[in-house]
Enzyme design. Structure first.
Site, PDB file in Angstrom:
ATOM      1  N   LYS A  27       0.884  -1.178   0.000  1.00 42.01           N
ATOM      2  CA  LYS A  27       0.000   0.000   0.000  1.00 42.01           C
ATOM      3  C   LYS A  27       0.919   1.224   0.000  1.00 42.01           C
ATOM      4  CE  LYS A  27      -1.806   3.020   1.973  1.00 42.01           C
ATOM      5  NZ  LYS A  27      -1.548   4.437   1.557  1.00 42.01           N
ATOM      6  N   GLU A  31       9.431   1.687  11.155  1.00 41.78           N
ATOM      7  CA  GLU A  31      10.467   2.696  10.892  1.00 41.78           C
ATOM      8  C   GLU A  31       9.755   4.042  10.917  1.00 41.78           C
ATOM      9  OE1 GLU A  31      13.428   1.643  10.710  1.00 41.78           O
ATOM     10  OE2 GLU A  31      13.493  -0.312   9.747  1.00 41.78           O
ATOM     11  N   CYS A  59      14.006  10.932   6.641  1.00 39.37           N
ATOM     12  CA  CYS A  59      13.809  10.525   8.042  1.00 39.37           C
ATOM     13  C   CYS A  59      15.079  10.702   8.850  1.00 39.37           C
ATOM     14  CB  CYS A  59      13.326   9.086   8.106  1.00 39.37           C
ATOM     15  SG  CYS A  59      14.414   7.938   7.252  1.00 39.37           S
ATOM     16  N   GLU A  69       9.534  17.030  14.417  1.00 49.33           N
ATOM     17  CA  GLU A  69       9.997  16.724  13.062  1.00 49.33           C
ATOM     18  C   GLU A  69       9.292  17.649  12.066  1.00 49.33           C
ATOM     19  OE1 GLU A  69       8.758  12.985  11.172  1.00 49.33           O
ATOM     20  OE2 GLU A  69      10.829  12.717  10.491  1.00 49.33           O
TER      21      GLU A  69
HETATM   22  P1  NAD Z   1       2.366   8.741   7.240  1.00 50.52           P
HETATM   23  O1  NAD Z   1       2.511   8.059   8.539  1.00 50.52           O
HETATM   24  O2  NAD Z   1       1.385   9.841   7.112  1.00 50.52           O
HETATM   25  O3  NAD Z   1       1.979   7.691   6.089  1.00 50.52           O
HETATM   26  C1  NAD Z   1       2.777   6.576   5.798  1.00 50.52           C
HETATM   27  C2  NAD Z   1       1.910   5.497   5.178  1.00 50.52           C
HETATM   28  O4  NAD Z   1       0.986   5.035   6.155  1.00 50.52           O
HETATM   29  C3  NAD Z   1       1.084   5.963   3.981  1.00 50.52           C
HETATM   30  O5  NAD Z   1       1.047   4.942   3.011  1.00 50.52           O
HETATM   31  C4  NAD Z   1      -0.282   6.168   4.607  1.00 50.52           C
HETATM   32  O6  NAD Z   1      -1.337   6.045   3.683  1.00 50.52           O
HETATM   33  C5  NAD Z   1      -0.320   5.049   5.614  1.00 50.52           C
HETATM   34  N1  NAD Z   1      -1.264   5.237   6.728  1.00 50.52           N
HETATM   35  C6  NAD Z   1      -1.683   6.400   7.291  1.00 50.52           C
HETATM   36  N2  NAD Z   1      -2.570   6.140   8.270  1.00 50.52           N
HETATM   37  C7  NAD Z   1      -2.715   4.805   8.339  1.00 50.52           C
HETATM   38  C8  NAD Z   1      -3.498   3.928   9.146  1.00 50.52           C
HETATM   39  N3  NAD Z   1      -4.313   4.399  10.099  1.00 50.52           N
HETATM   40  N4  NAD Z   1      -3.401   2.595   8.946  1.00 50.52           N
HETATM   41  C9  NAD Z   1      -2.572   2.104   7.989  1.00 50.52           C
HETATM   42  N5  NAD Z   1      -1.829   2.876   7.179  1.00 50.52           N
HETATM   43  C10 NAD Z   1      -1.891   4.216   7.360  1.00 50.52           C
HETATM   44  O7  NAD Z   1       3.830   9.219   6.846  1.00 50.52           O
HETATM   45  P2  NAD Z   1       4.262  10.111   5.602  1.00 50.52           P
HETATM   46  O8  NAD Z   1       3.842  11.520   5.889  1.00 50.52           O
HETATM   47  O9  NAD Z   1       3.814   9.442   4.360  1.00 50.52           O
HETATM   48  O10 NAD Z   1       5.856   9.983   5.654  1.00 50.52           O
HETATM   49  C11 NAD Z   1       6.690  10.825   6.386  1.00 50.52           C
HETATM   50  C12 NAD Z   1       7.117  10.172   7.689  1.00 50.52           C
HETATM   51  O11 NAD Z   1       7.800   8.952   7.411  1.00 50.52           O
HETATM   52  C13 NAD Z   1       8.105  11.018   8.479  1.00 50.52           C
HETATM   53  O12 NAD Z   1       7.753  10.985   9.829  1.00 50.52           O
HETATM   54  C14 NAD Z   1       9.434  10.298   8.263  1.00 50.52           C
HETATM   55  O13 NAD Z   1      10.405  10.502   9.258  1.00 50.52           O
HETATM   56  C15 NAD Z   1       8.990   8.878   8.202  1.00 50.52           C
HETATM   57  N6  NAD Z   1      10.011   8.062   7.547  1.00 50.52           N
HETATM   58  C16 NAD Z   1      10.730   7.191   8.317  1.00 50.52           C
HETATM   59  C17 NAD Z   1      11.725   6.420   7.741  1.00 50.52           C
HETATM   60  C18 NAD Z   1      12.511   5.453   8.576  1.00 50.52           C
HETATM   61  O14 NAD Z   1      13.119   4.565   7.989  1.00 50.52           O
HETATM   62  N7  NAD Z   1      12.528   5.567   9.879  1.00 50.52           N
HETATM   63  C19 NAD Z   1      11.970   6.516   6.376  1.00 50.52           C
HETATM   64  C20 NAD Z   1      11.221   7.415   5.615  1.00 50.52           C
HETATM   65  C21 NAD Z   1      10.231   8.176   6.217  1.00 50.52           C
END
Ligand code: NAD
Length: 503
Positions: free
Chosen positions: A186, A261, A295, A393
């Protein structure tokens, strides 16, 4: 200059669809959502909006492939060959892939190319690892042999963010598929375009039908249904810490395996004895590469007092020279943020920073960019650790610089956050480097280095930055069961209960 919407690159489909059981499909209920490009914020395509029914179909296809198809039973060498072919295909399609990614996400094209190469490398790495994989065996002389029977688990749910979409998808797809599982991916709703390339790549590489399935849509609908599906025993999630908490709660009743992550607010600690030229170059790259949507960005720079003023002055001057430009321009160093909603969030922190710190570079839209999600590389100095821009962040091209005096203070400031993903330490004193590195609460530390990863090392965060580590064999561990098989040798050691003593 006004930034008008760019023309979509060749290969953009007329609509973005799911891919289930080897076929592209629309949503069962016909629902779609608009996908924007980030330069003009125009809708360039619509995407199928997955709901529970679509997730159910994808999981059923994945489960059938797992239970009845050849993949889970294939020899490691057979799987490895397919994975190498996937890597070859990703490499051969680097141009197309990078152009799509840049068009959809706003990442500078030169950096999208790097991400495409890393995606190929992820497949190559796990292709090699699974054929070299050995499992534990233990002998108790004359009595017992114990060995580990490693097995794929079943259907893995992979949920990914928008910051480096294709690369982060590969980071989960490669180990989950390499180990014989079937998957439902997804992708993030802001950036669904590049994932449309996976089906063609997998088909051409010879991955059996149903092993890979893709459902587009929002987290609250498609993502949520995947997390709550009883036939999905594993969820690998990358995204925000808050979303991680929600998923953790939703998965709890099903006792799923979770790999998380999450977000970061990583410190870069610059001691007075550091090579300042290199430290400045690295800390500029560390927060402004990938538009700051990274991230592991070193978004809090802690600088020792004797070099603080010089550092701030030189850093601000260099940040002001970072080239903001159209994402597809090869000279661009910072492109457009992914989406207007994210742009608004980042801009609200830029405004907040003006009252929390001293603005020394950027602070708004870059000159000449009146439209689109462009933010000038922004630097705040003298930021106190109580400031929100120090603690939260931002995930954009915004950095907070804070002075410190002693090593102890540096460690205390580095750890003064809920997050614990990465840390960067700049010093020429060997003992200090290791002492500080070991005292910092983070999953990963780089000493006198930018974020350069060896794929064999653990990747992951502590505190609010994640749970569990992937990377190298740890990813193999996450995506497999390790069944212990115990074999008795010689006499059976068996205390007998209820022995018949009448004879
Ligand atoms: P997000 O949490 O908004 O979304 C990530 C994914 O989760 C998307 O596909 C979204 O549709 C899905 N999602 C959202 N709500 C959900 C739910 N209730 N149930 C299941 N899936 C759900 O994050 P984002 O804004 O897309 O990405 C940015 C974030 O990702 C930042 O916090 C960044 O630090 C983090 N990030 C972490 C790493 C790591 O390896 N630690 C790497 C890249 C990004």
């Amino acid at each position: 200059m006004t930034t008008t919407a760019p023309t979509p690159p060749a290969g953009v489909p007329d609509r973005i669809r799911h891919y289930i059981g080897g076929r592209f499909t629309d949503s069962v209920d016909g629902g779609t959502f608009d996908v924007l490009e980030p330069v003009g914020n125009t809708t360039y395509v619509t995407a199928a909006s997955g709901q529970k029914a679509d997730i159910d179909a994808a999981v059923a296809a994945a489960r059938t492939a797992f239970e009845e198809g050849p993949w889970a039973r294939a020899l490691p060498r057979e799987r490895s060959r397919v994975l190498h072919r996937i890597a070859d295909l990703v490499e051969s399609r680097e141009d197309e892939l990078a152009e799509m990614e840049t068009f959809d996400s706003g990442l500078p094209i030169s950096q999208s190319r790097g991400q495409a190469r890393r995606a190929a490398e992820n497949f190559r790495f796990f292709a090699d690892l699974i054929v070299a994989q050995a499992d534990d065996a233990y002998k108790v002389p004359g009595r017992q042999i114990n060995y580990v029977n490693r097995k794929p688990i079943g259907v893995a749910g992979l949920i990914t963010p928008w910051n480096t979409p294709f690369m982060l998808e590969s980071w989960k797809l490669a180990p989950s598929i390499a180990t014989g599982n079937s998957v439902v991916l997804k992708p993030a709703e802001f950036t669904p375009l590049s994932a449309q390339l996976w089906p063609g790549i997998f088909e051409e590489a010879g991955l059996p039908e149903g092993v890979f399935n893709l459902v587009n849509g929002f987290g609250e609908s498609a993502g949520d249904a995947l997390v709550k599906h009883p036939d999905v025993p594993l969820i690998s999630f990358t995204g925000e810490s808050r979303t991680g908490q929600i998923i953790f709660g939703n998965a709890a009743p099903y006792l799923k395996g979770l790999s998380m992550e999450l977000g970061g607010k990583s410190p870069a600690v610059v001691f007075a004895d550091a090579d300042l030229d290199t430290a400045i170059d690295a800390t500029i790259f560390g927060v402004f590469s990938l538009n700051g949507e990274r991230c592991t960005a070193g978004s809090r720079i802690l600088v020792q007092r004797p070099v603080y003023d010089e550092f701030v002055e030189r850093y601000a001057a260099q940040a002001s020279r970072v080239r903001v430009g159209l994402p597809h321009d090869p000279e661009t160093e910072v492109g457009a943020l992914v989406h207007p909603e994210h742009y608004e969030k980042v801009m609200s922190y830029v405004e907040l920073g003006k009252s929390e710190g001293r603005l020394v570079a950027g602070g708004g839209r870059p000159e000449g960019f009146d439209e689109g999600n462009f933010v000038a590389p922004t630097v705040f100095a003298d930021v106190p650790p109580t400031a929100r821009i120090f603690r939260e962040e931002i995930f954009g091209p915004v950095v907070a610089i804070t002075p410190f005096d002693t090593d102890e203070e540096a460690v205390a400031l580095a750890n003064d956050t809920d997050y614990g993903l990465a840390a960067y330490i700049w010093t020429s004193d060997l003992r200090r480097a290791h002492t500080v590195a070991q005292a910092v609460e983070s999953g990963m530390v780089w000493l006198n280095s930018n974020n350069v990863r060896d794929l064999r090392t653990p990747f992951g965060g502590v505190k609010a930055s994640g749970l569990g580590h992937e990377g190298g064999y740890r990813s193999i561990d996450f995506y497999t069961d390790q069944q212990a098989v115990h074999i008795n040798l010689g006499e059976v050691h068996n205390p007998v209960f209820g022995r018949d003593t009448s004879a």
